[in-house]
Structure formats: C-alpha cells, structure tokens
Design a protein around this motif. Sequence first.
Motif, PDB file in Angstrom:
ATOM      1  N   LEU A 183       0.924  -1.068  -0.268  1.00  0.00           N
ATOM      2  CA  LEU A 183       0.292  -0.333  -0.053  1.00  0.00           C
ATOM      3  C   LEU A 183       1.129   1.290   0.324  1.00  0.00           C
ATOM      4  N   LYS A 184       1.852   1.345   0.911  1.00  0.00           N
ATOM      5  CA  LYS A 184       2.827   2.457   0.667  1.00  0.00           C
ATOM      6  C   LYS A 184       3.621   2.520  -0.028  1.00  0.00           C
ATOM      7  N   ARG A 185       3.204   1.326  -0.735  1.00  0.00           N
ATOM      8  CA  ARG A 185       4.199   1.550  -2.746  1.00  0.00           C
ATOM      9  C   ARG A 185       2.968   2.481  -3.788  1.00  0.00           C
ATOM     10  N   GLY A 186       1.775   2.133  -3.397  1.00  0.00           N
ATOM     11  CA  GLY A 186       1.225   2.855  -4.936  1.00  0.00           C
ATOM     12  C   GLY A 186       0.396   2.022  -5.095  1.00  0.00           C
ATOM     13  N   VAL A 187       0.038   0.855  -4.313  1.00  0.00           N
ATOM     14  CA  VAL A 187      -0.745  -1.082  -5.247  1.00  0.00           C
ATOM     15  C   VAL A 187      -2.086  -0.590  -4.603  1.00  0.00           C
ATOM     16  N   ASP A 188      -2.863  -0.709  -5.184  1.00  0.00           N
ATOM     17  CA  ASP A 188      -4.255  -1.112  -5.283  1.00  0.00           C
ATOM     18  C   ASP A 188      -4.457  -2.460  -3.880  1.00  0.00           C
ATOM     19  N   LYS A 189      -5.775  -1.842  -2.677  1.00  0.00           N
ATOM     20  CA  LYS A 189      -5.872  -3.149  -1.910  1.00  0.00           C
ATOM     21  C   LYS A 189      -5.755  -4.285  -2.687  1.00  0.00           C
ATOM     22  N   GLU A 190      -6.876  -4.311  -3.391  1.00  0.00           N
ATOM     23  CA  GLU A 190      -7.327  -5.281  -4.116  1.00  0.00           C
ATOM     24  C   GLU A 190      -6.353  -6.524  -4.143  1.00  0.00           C
ATOM     25  N   LYS A 191      -5.423  -5.352  -4.992  1.00  0.00           N
ATOM     26  CA  LYS A 191      -4.162  -6.564  -5.711  1.00  0.00           C
ATOM     27  C   LYS A 191      -2.860  -6.850  -4.628  1.00  0.00           C
ATOM     28  N   ALA A 192      -2.598  -5.929  -3.550  1.00  0.00           N
ATOM     29  CA  ALA A 192      -2.247  -5.888  -2.025  1.00  0.00           C
ATOM     30  C   ALA A 192      -2.413  -7.201  -1.681  1.00  0.00           C
ATOM     31  N   LEU A 193      -3.386  -7.646  -1.897  1.00  0.00           N
ATOM     32  CA  LEU A 193      -4.063  -8.454  -0.780  1.00  0.00           C
ATOM     33  C   LEU A 193      -3.988  -9.676  -1.898  1.00  0.00           C
ATOM     34  N   GLU A 194      -4.126  -9.707  -2.542  1.00  0.00           N
ATOM     35  CA  GLU A 194      -3.436 -10.699  -4.002  1.00  0.00           C
ATOM     36  C   GLU A 194      -2.385 -11.099  -4.122  1.00  0.00           C
ATOM     37  N   THR A 195      -1.057 -10.060  -3.890  1.00  0.00           N
ATOM     38  CA  THR A 195      -0.051 -10.491  -4.231  1.00  0.00           C
ATOM     39  C   THR A 195       0.634 -10.747  -2.376  1.00  0.00           C
ATOM     40  N   ALA A 196       0.141 -10.338  -2.127  1.00  0.00           N
ATOM     41  CA  ALA A 196       0.515 -10.625  -0.204  1.00  0.00           C
ATOM     42  C   ALA A 196       0.348 -11.955  -0.479  1.00  0.00           C
ATOM     43  N   ILE A 197      -0.930 -12.025  -0.509  1.00  0.00           N
ATOM     44  CA  ILE A 197      -0.956 -14.497  -0.004  1.00  0.00           C
ATOM     45  C   ILE A 197      -0.294 -14.859  -1.435  1.00  0.00           C
ATOM     46  N   PHE A 198      -0.372 -14.287  -2.593  1.00  0.00           N
ATOM     47  CA  PHE A 198       0.735 -14.564  -3.501  1.00  0.00           C
ATOM     48  C   PHE A 198       2.590 -15.047  -2.475  1.00  0.00           C
ATOM     49  N   VAL A 199       2.862 -14.495  -2.355  1.00  0.00           N
ATOM     50  CA  VAL A 199       4.048 -14.276  -1.888  1.00  0.00           C
ATOM     51  C   VAL A 199       3.698 -15.250  -0.920  1.00  0.00           C
ATOM     52  N   ASN A 200       3.163 -14.698  -0.239  1.00  0.00           N
ATOM     53  CA  ASN A 200       2.907 -15.846   1.044  1.00  0.00           C
ATOM     54  C   ASN A 200       3.483 -17.081   1.069  1.00  0.00           C
ATOM     55  N   LEU A 201       2.659 -17.605   0.104  1.00  0.00           N
ATOM     56  CA  LEU A 201       2.782 -18.545   0.032  1.00  0.00           C
ATOM     57  C   LEU A 201       3.429 -19.527  -0.792  1.00  0.00           C
ATOM     58  N   GLY A 202       3.900 -18.709  -1.286  1.00  0.00           N
ATOM     59  CA  GLY A 202       5.522 -19.345  -1.089  1.00  0.00           C
ATOM     60  C   GLY A 202       5.535 -19.119  -3.136  1.00  0.00           C
ATOM     61  N   PHE A 203       5.589 -18.992  -4.398  1.00  0.00           N
ATOM     62  CA  PHE A 203       6.453 -18.801  -5.606  1.00  0.00           C
ATOM     63  C   PHE A 203       7.861 -19.291  -6.648  1.00  0.00           C
ATOM     64  N   VAL A 204       7.529 -18.949  -7.274  1.00  0.00           N
ATOM     65  CA  VAL A 204       8.684 -19.371  -8.957  1.00  0.00           C
ATOM     66  C   VAL A 204       8.815 -17.812  -9.107  1.00  0.00           C
ATOM     67  N   PRO A 205       9.939 -17.232  -8.769  1.00  0.00           N
ATOM     68  CA  PRO A 205      10.580 -15.607  -9.509  1.00  0.00           C
ATOM     69  C   PRO A 205      10.335 -16.252 -11.310  1.00  0.00           C
ATOM     70  N   SER A 206       9.620 -14.888 -11.780  1.00  0.00           N
ATOM     71  CA  SER A 206       9.725 -15.211 -13.438  1.00  0.00           C
ATOM     72  C   SER A 206      11.196 -15.009 -14.086  1.00  0.00           C
TER      73      SER A 206
END
Length: 287
Positions: free
Chosen positions: A258-281
């Motif tokens: 949110l501090k970086r200007g991401v909207d709430k819905e996208k920030a939530l989706e990204t936070a869950i994605f990152v916490n779950l574990g992901f393979v970097p692009s």
Amino acid sequence: MGMEDILIPKERRDAVVLIGVDRGENVEFIKVYAVSEEKAEETLEAFLNAKGLFPADYRLVGRGSEEVGDRKAITTKSEEKLSSSLARLGLRLLSNGVLYLEGVERVYQLTLVSEKLYAKLRRMRESQGAKKRGFSLSISSALSLGLHTLVVNWRGINVEPLLPEDATLLREPSPAEVIEAMKTSPQVVVETVFPEKYFAVPFGVRIKIPPLSREEFARELEDRIGVQVDENMLADYPAELLNYRSIESIVQIFEELLKRGVDKEKALETAIFVNLGFVPSDFRLED
C-alpha cells in the motif's frame, strides 16, 4: 412460480424461502415453508435454478409438516430463533417475502445446509460432545499442571503469556536441548509444529492446537486489513500455513505494498501469493 418471480420479495400464499447468507452473500442455509410437500419441493427446485445453485452442494437435514398454531404469517421477523441461530454462525437471515397463513392449519418445511456449513456444525457438535465427556481443558489449565509440556502450535497463537512463572519456553529446539533443559528447569515447555521430532522425549503433557480453518483464516485476515477476503484465494494454502504467523506476514506485506501505491485488492492478492511461495519470473539478483 417463475424463476424471476421466486427471487422477488413479496406477499405469498403458497410458499416462502428463507436463506442464511455469509459476508460474501453465499447461500449456506435454505429453509422452505409451503402449504404442501409438493409445493415445497417445487419451490426449492425453482429457487435453486433461479440462483444458479447446485443441489449436490447442499444436504437435506430436515423435512416434515408442522402445525401453524397462532402464527398469522411466516417472515424473517417471526423466525427470531432461526435468525439468532444463524447469526451465531455468522449468517444473515433473508427471505423472498411473507407467507400468509390465513386458513392454513399445517405447513410443510424443507431445510438444507451447504456442505461447508454442515462440516462446521459437525465440528461444533464433536467439540460439545467432548466437553460433555469431560475432555475439555484450556491451554493455561494444562500448562498450570507444572509438567514438562509439548505444545504443537499449528494455529500459531502466542503461548508465552500463558506460561507459569518458573516455566522455560523453547521454540523448535533439538531433542538433546530439551533433555538438558529438563535437568535444570522444573517445567520445560516446547513449542513446535513438528511433533514427530520429540517422540522419544518424556513429556508429561501434550497439547495440540489445530490450525485455523480457511473460513477462520479469511475472517481474521479480513478484520486486520479491512478488505473482504474470498476463501477461494486460500484454496492452495496447506494446513500448516493456516495460522496467525501467516496472517501477520500477509498483513506486513499488504501494508508495504500500500505504501508503494498498489491498490488494496491487488495488494491482498500479491501478499497471499508471496506468503504462499512462488517461483520468480527470472533469477536475476537485481530488477
């Protein structure tokens, strides 16, 4: 009764549908009152079709006729006990109108619950049954017994405030460390999510704190960030991550985004994605 007609709240003479919905407006409970069994089944089918709901997603838990008694109509207001019961389950009672009972002596009812609500009610009954059998004991009461204790903390709650003054708390120690601590401390409390490591350690008490359900996890996270959390977003979460530590991490990531200007819905989706574990692009060390 047409498909569109059944969803419009209005005065009715043949049948009424009462439903319990959660915060996401999902229908978790259905109760049909009608002047006959045939009309009740017809109304239920019409309602499910109109809402796009699948019969296989619900369990029939009650059916039969009952006397009207002194009731003049069936409304959400007349069903106060049902409304209160649903509220305790986090559901809101709604209906498609008012069923007037003038000249009616008996009504036929069908009651259905979703598979999710059925599982929740079953867990509640099992918990109540355990309490009746004398198997209920709080965490603090168990710790107060003063014995060496293994706490399998899958939920990730903070157990430190519950410890007796002379207890020593160890988090994920090696079995050898536990044995050494037991030689000098009157009560060693080991907190872990990997209980199999300690099968040979002589604990007097073992406490198992289950993980949060996906519903509980979603509601706790929702309360922390003020954004509605769809349980489907947590479909890939393994049980070992359904805990308060994960919620805290998601909240921290969410607030940083949110501090970086991401909207709430996208920030939530990204936070869950990152916490779950992901393979970097890609695997570069820099952006």
